[in-house]
Scaffold this active site. Structure first.
Site, PDB file in Angstrom:
ATOM      1  N   LYS A  36     -28.646 -39.336  -1.718  1.00  0.00           N
ATOM      2  CA  LYS A  36     -28.810 -38.224  -0.774  1.00  0.00           C
ATOM      3  C   LYS A  36     -30.138 -38.340  -0.020  1.00  0.00           C
ATOM      4  O   LYS A  36     -30.175 -38.214   1.212  1.00  0.00           O
ATOM      5  CB  LYS A  36     -28.805 -36.885  -1.540  1.00  0.00           C
ATOM      6  CG  LYS A  36     -29.297 -35.700  -0.725  1.00  0.00           C
ATOM      7  CD  LYS A  36     -29.295 -34.411  -1.503  1.00  0.00           C
ATOM      8  CE  LYS A  36     -30.540 -34.128  -2.305  1.00  0.00           C
ATOM      9  NZ  LYS A  36     -31.686 -33.580  -1.549  1.00  0.00           N
ATOM     10  N   ASN A  37     -31.203 -38.581  -0.768  1.00  0.00           N
ATOM     11  CA  ASN A  37     -32.523 -38.534  -0.139  1.00  0.00           C
ATOM     12  C   ASN A  37     -32.820 -39.768   0.695  1.00  0.00           C
ATOM     13  O   ASN A  37     -33.888 -39.868   1.301  1.00  0.00           O
ATOM     14  CB  ASN A  37     -33.610 -38.290  -1.190  1.00  0.00           C
ATOM     15  CG  ASN A  37     -33.541 -36.851  -1.682  1.00  0.00           C
ATOM     16  OD1 ASN A  37     -32.860 -36.016  -1.076  1.00  0.00           O
ATOM     17  ND2 ASN A  37     -34.208 -36.547  -2.777  1.00  0.00           N
ATOM     18  N   ARG A 107     -33.861 -29.125   3.288  1.00  0.00           N
ATOM     19  CA  ARG A 107     -35.233 -29.555   3.541  1.00  0.00           C
ATOM     20  C   ARG A 107     -35.265 -30.770   4.480  1.00  0.00           C
ATOM     21  O   ARG A 107     -36.161 -30.905   5.317  1.00  0.00           O
ATOM     22  CB  ARG A 107     -35.871 -29.908   2.187  1.00  0.00           C
ATOM     23  CG  ARG A 107     -37.230 -30.558   2.247  1.00  0.00           C
ATOM     24  CD  ARG A 107     -38.313 -29.555   2.560  1.00  0.00           C
ATOM     25  NE  ARG A 107     -39.642 -30.150   2.469  1.00  0.00           N
ATOM     26  CZ  ARG A 107     -40.753 -29.486   2.722  1.00  0.00           C
ATOM     27  NH1 ARG A 107     -40.704 -28.219   3.079  1.00  0.00           N
ATOM     28  NH2 ARG A 107     -41.917 -30.066   2.617  1.00  0.00           N
ATOM     29  N   ASP A 131     -34.560 -26.228  -1.501  1.00  0.00           N
ATOM     30  CA  ASP A 131     -34.446 -25.647  -2.834  1.00  0.00           C
ATOM     31  C   ASP A 131     -35.468 -24.558  -3.066  1.00  0.00           C
ATOM     32  O   ASP A 131     -36.579 -24.613  -2.549  1.00  0.00           O
ATOM     33  CB  ASP A 131     -34.640 -26.740  -3.873  1.00  0.00           C
ATOM     34  CG  ASP A 131     -33.464 -27.680  -3.886  1.00  0.00           C
ATOM     35  OD1 ASP A 131     -32.370 -27.208  -4.189  1.00  0.00           O
ATOM     36  OD2 ASP A 131     -33.655 -28.857  -3.570  1.00  0.00           O
ATOM     37  N   ASP A 321     -37.621 -34.997  -9.724  1.00  0.00           N
ATOM     38  CA  ASP A 321     -36.175 -34.754  -9.739  1.00  0.00           C
ATOM     39  C   ASP A 321     -35.514 -35.162 -11.066  1.00  0.00           C
ATOM     40  O   ASP A 321     -34.414 -34.733 -11.369  1.00  0.00           O
ATOM     41  CB  ASP A 321     -35.497 -35.510  -8.584  1.00  0.00           C
ATOM     42  CG  ASP A 321     -35.884 -34.927  -7.235  1.00  0.00           C
ATOM     43  OD1 ASP A 321     -36.354 -33.780  -7.197  1.00  0.00           O
ATOM     44  OD2 ASP A 321     -35.717 -35.624  -6.220  1.00  0.00           O
TER      45      ASP A 321
HETATM   46  N1  EPU Z   1     -46.488 -31.039   0.341  1.00  0.00           N
HETATM   47  C1  EPU Z   1     -47.470 -30.330   0.985  1.00  0.00           C
HETATM   48  N2  EPU Z   1     -47.564 -30.444   2.341  1.00  0.00           N
HETATM   49  C2  EPU Z   1     -46.723 -31.238   3.067  1.00  0.00           C
HETATM   50  C3  EPU Z   1     -45.718 -31.956   2.406  1.00  0.00           C
HETATM   51  C4  EPU Z   1     -45.622 -31.844   1.025  1.00  0.00           C
HETATM   52  O1  EPU Z   1     -48.239 -29.608   0.370  1.00  0.00           O
HETATM   53  O2  EPU Z   1     -46.873 -31.291   4.296  1.00  0.00           O
HETATM   54  C5  EPU Z   1     -46.352 -30.909  -1.113  1.00  0.00           C
HETATM   55  C6  EPU Z   1     -45.045 -30.215  -1.471  1.00  0.00           C
HETATM   56  O3  EPU Z   1     -45.137 -28.830  -1.374  1.00  0.00           O
HETATM   57  C7  EPU Z   1     -44.823 -30.693  -2.873  1.00  0.00           C
HETATM   58  C8  EPU Z   1     -45.316 -32.133  -2.822  1.00  0.00           C
HETATM   59  O4  EPU Z   1     -46.221 -32.180  -1.719  1.00  0.00           O
HETATM   60  O5  EPU Z   1     -45.592 -29.965  -3.778  1.00  0.00           O
HETATM   61  C9  EPU Z   1     -44.215 -33.155  -2.679  1.00  0.00           C
HETATM   62  O6  EPU Z   1     -43.583 -33.023  -1.428  1.00  0.00           O
HETATM   63  P1  EPU Z   1     -42.888 -34.244  -0.663  1.00  0.00           P
HETATM   64  O7  EPU Z   1     -43.207 -34.077   0.776  1.00  0.00           O
HETATM   65  O8  EPU Z   1     -43.240 -35.529  -1.333  1.00  0.00           O
HETATM   66  O9  EPU Z   1     -41.357 -33.946  -0.923  1.00  0.00           O
HETATM   67  P2  EPU Z   1     -40.207 -33.643   0.111  1.00  0.00           P
HETATM   68  O10 EPU Z   1     -40.162 -34.709   1.133  1.00  0.00           O
HETATM   69  O11 EPU Z   1     -40.263 -32.238   0.558  1.00  0.00           O
HETATM   70  C10 EPU Z   1     -38.498 -35.045  -1.286  1.00  0.00           C
HETATM   71  C11 EPU Z   1     -37.122 -34.843  -1.842  1.00  0.00           C
HETATM   72  C12 EPU Z   1     -37.155 -33.934  -3.040  1.00  0.00           C
HETATM   73  C13 EPU Z   1     -38.107 -34.511  -4.078  1.00  0.00           C
HETATM   74  C14 EPU Z   1     -39.488 -34.752  -3.462  1.00  0.00           C
HETATM   75  C15 EPU Z   1     -40.461 -35.405  -4.382  1.00  0.00           C
HETATM   76  C16 EPU Z   1     -35.750 -34.965   0.115  1.00  0.00           C
HETATM   77  C17 EPU Z   1     -34.845 -34.274   1.063  1.00  0.00           C
HETATM   78  N3  EPU Z   1     -36.281 -34.225  -0.814  1.00  0.00           N
HETATM   79  O12 EPU Z   1     -38.955 -33.772  -0.849  1.00  0.00           O
HETATM   80  O13 EPU Z   1     -35.833 -33.937  -3.559  1.00  0.00           O
HETATM   81  O14 EPU Z   1     -38.207 -33.619  -5.162  1.00  0.00           O
HETATM   82  O15 EPU Z   1     -39.343 -35.600  -2.296  1.00  0.00           O
HETATM   83  O16 EPU Z   1     -39.993 -36.636  -4.826  1.00  0.00           O
HETATM   84  O17 EPU Z   1     -35.950 -36.171   0.193  1.00  0.00           O
HETATM   85  C18 EPU Z   1     -33.838 -33.024  -4.355  1.00  0.00           C
HETATM   86  O18 EPU Z   1     -33.275 -34.042  -3.948  1.00  0.00           O
HETATM   87  O19 EPU Z   1     -33.254 -32.189  -5.106  1.00  0.00           O
HETATM   88  C19 EPU Z   1     -35.223 -32.786  -3.990  1.00  0.00           C
HETATM   89  C20 EPU Z   1     -35.810 -31.610  -4.091  1.00  0.00           C
END
Ligand code: EPU
Length: 432
Positions: A36-37, A107, A131, A321
């Site tokens: 998915k991601n 997201r 989420d 995850d």
């Molecule tokens: N963060 C910030 N500022 C930002 C971006 C991120 O503070 O501008 C913080 C977030 O709040 C969080 C941490 O950094 O505490 C990690 O965020 P990241 O940007 O790495 O994650 P994401 O891109 O929002 C993706 C996956 C998530 C997965 C995370 C971490 C997707 C769509 N989502 O989220 O997957 O948990 O990376 O590996 O790719 C899921 O698939 O169920 C899921 C939640």
């Protein structure tokens, strides 16, 4: 193979449920679907080039349908073909507006920001949802794009972005954010000059995106490392390409957790050991035997699991995850395990649901202390998000009697036929 006949009729509410009866060892083979991601980001990258893209190994999940709707609103149409294939057509007439109704659902909708800004120079994007496990800001995305020359205003719940032409810069992330790395990358491919992203996230899904962008004509160095160097090309010169989506390491881990709590031996076709090295090491520490095969992994669960301590970290560390799966495994392991969450402080909400199944878990801030029990005890529970939902299904496999999981729509967002695959392995699980 027998599927459970629920003693309590979950159809008393019209909400779909997954009903699990624990106690059956798992045997057999399943193919792990695409990630998915990754696929959601590959789909967003189609905004960068006109033409027809064909993606294979695409999981049949709700988030792909939502991303298709979002892209259709912008101007890229998706057709679903056979056997995990989708075809996306970008005819170049893009309307760079991402509306609230679609964006608030996933997201990954934030991933249209980079490509649209790089290509169209303007974007109007509703602030993203996803989420419900804590605040998920996008400040790093915006700060990086601002360094590249973009300006932003946040008005009425929308980010309004403008840039005549982005320019290459050196960006050092405070934290290797997955989404921010992807947005800077997909903006940088059309920036003037070279962009260096330091402390970039290096998840396999990011390398997958880099590989698609390279096939489209982008010039990226350092793929798979924490320093990505992107030499921008002229706006509009990338071309459509075909791509096979990387296999989903989180879905693979889910089947490993399922056999770990059920006993038995399974083969996971397509699972990539090289994308799960640290996790597999820790699973071996818990007592699983995991053998690499030419096209996947064989997993043998021959004894009760041992407890371990685990902390989540960005890749290549243990992904956040995986954590609900690990907490579930520890709930029935021998001993006490401490789990520390370093990414999302609020991501322990499912623990209350595991309590309903008799798990002995106490949480304090970022930490959970899990005292293993010989087994859990079936009950009705609610999936709070995708990964926790899948973990509750796994918990049901470790429980006496029957477990009914509601909130199934969360699981459907990220899991391609979880129930069918578990049934193929001999689990007593059904969708009602
Ligand atoms: N963060 C910030 N500022 C930002 C971006 C991120 O503070 O501008 C913080 C977030 O709040 C969080 C941490 O950094 O505490 C990690 O965020 P990241 O940007 O790495 O994650 P994401 O891109 O929002 C993706 C996956 C998530 C997965 C995370 C971490 C997707 C769509 N989502 O989220 O997957 O948990 O990376 O590996 O790719 C899921 O698939 O169920 C899921 C939640």
């Amino acid at each position: 193979m027998a599927v459970p006949t629920p003693s309590v009729d979950p159809a008393s509410s019209s909400e779909p449920t997954i009903v699990v009866r624990g106690g059956s060892p798992l045997h057999g083979e399943v193919t792990v679907p695409g990630a998915k991601n990754s696929v959601l980001k590959l789909m967003a990258a189609t905004l960068l080039a006109d033409g027809t893209f064909t993606f294979t190994n695409v999981p049949a999940i709700a988030d792909v349908a939502i991303m298709s709707e979002l892209l259709a609103a912008i101007g890229v149409t998706t057709a679903v073909g056979d056997a995990g294939t989708i075809t996306l057509v970008n005819d170049g007439r893009l309307v760079p507006v991402a509306p609230y109704e679609l964006v608030e659902q996933i997201r990954a909708s934030i991933n249209v920001l980079g490509p649209l800004l790089g290509r169209c120079g303007t974007v109007r994007l509703s602030l993203p949802g996803g989420d419900d496990f804590g605040s998920r800001p996008i400040d790093m995305h915006l700060k990086g794009l601002e360094q590249m020359g973009a300006t932003f205003e946040i008005r009425h719940g929308y980010v309004e972005a403008h840039a005549d032409r982005l320019h290459g810069v050196d960006i050092t992330f405070e934290f290797p954010s997955v989404g921010a790395t992807e947005n800077i990358l997909t903006a940088a491919v059309y920036a003037k000059g070279t962009t260096v992203i330091d402390n970039a996230a290096r998840e396999p899904e990011i390398s997958d995106l880099c590989n698609l962008l390279t096939s489209m004509g982008a010039d990226i160095e350092g793929i798979g490392t924490s320093t990505l160097v992107v030499h921008g090309v002229e706006v509009g010169t990338l071309r459509a390409a075909d791509h096979r989506t990387v296999t989903d390491r989180i879905q693979a881990a889910t089947y490993i957790a399922a056999v770990a709590v059920s006993g038995g031996e399974i083969v996971l076709r397509g699972a990539r050991a090289d994308h799960m090295e640290v996790l597999l090491r820790r699973f071996r520490d818990m007592g699983l035997t995991i053998v690499e095969q030419p096209d996947g992994l064989a997993v043998f669960a021959e004894r009760r699991l041992h407890s371990i301590d685990v902390a989540t970290l960005p890749y290549p560390g243990i992904a956040t995850d995986y954590k609900p799966l690990i907490v579930t495994m520890l709930s029935v392991a021998d001993g006490v395990g401490i789990v520390t969450e370093n990414l999302y402080p609020g991501r322990f909400r499912y623990v209350e649901e595991l309590h309903r199944l008799g798990a002995d878990i106490s949480t304090d801030g970022h930490h959970a202390v899990v005292r293993g029990r010989p087994s859990l005890s079936g009950a009705r529970v609610k999936a709070p998000d995708i990964r926790a939902g899948a973990a509750l299904v796994v918990a049901g496999l470790a429980a006496d009697g029957e477990t009914t999981i509601t909130g199934v729509h969360h699981i459907d967002r990220g899991y391609d036929d979880l129930v069918g695959r578990l049934v193929a392995l001999g689990a007593q699980v059904a969708r009602r």
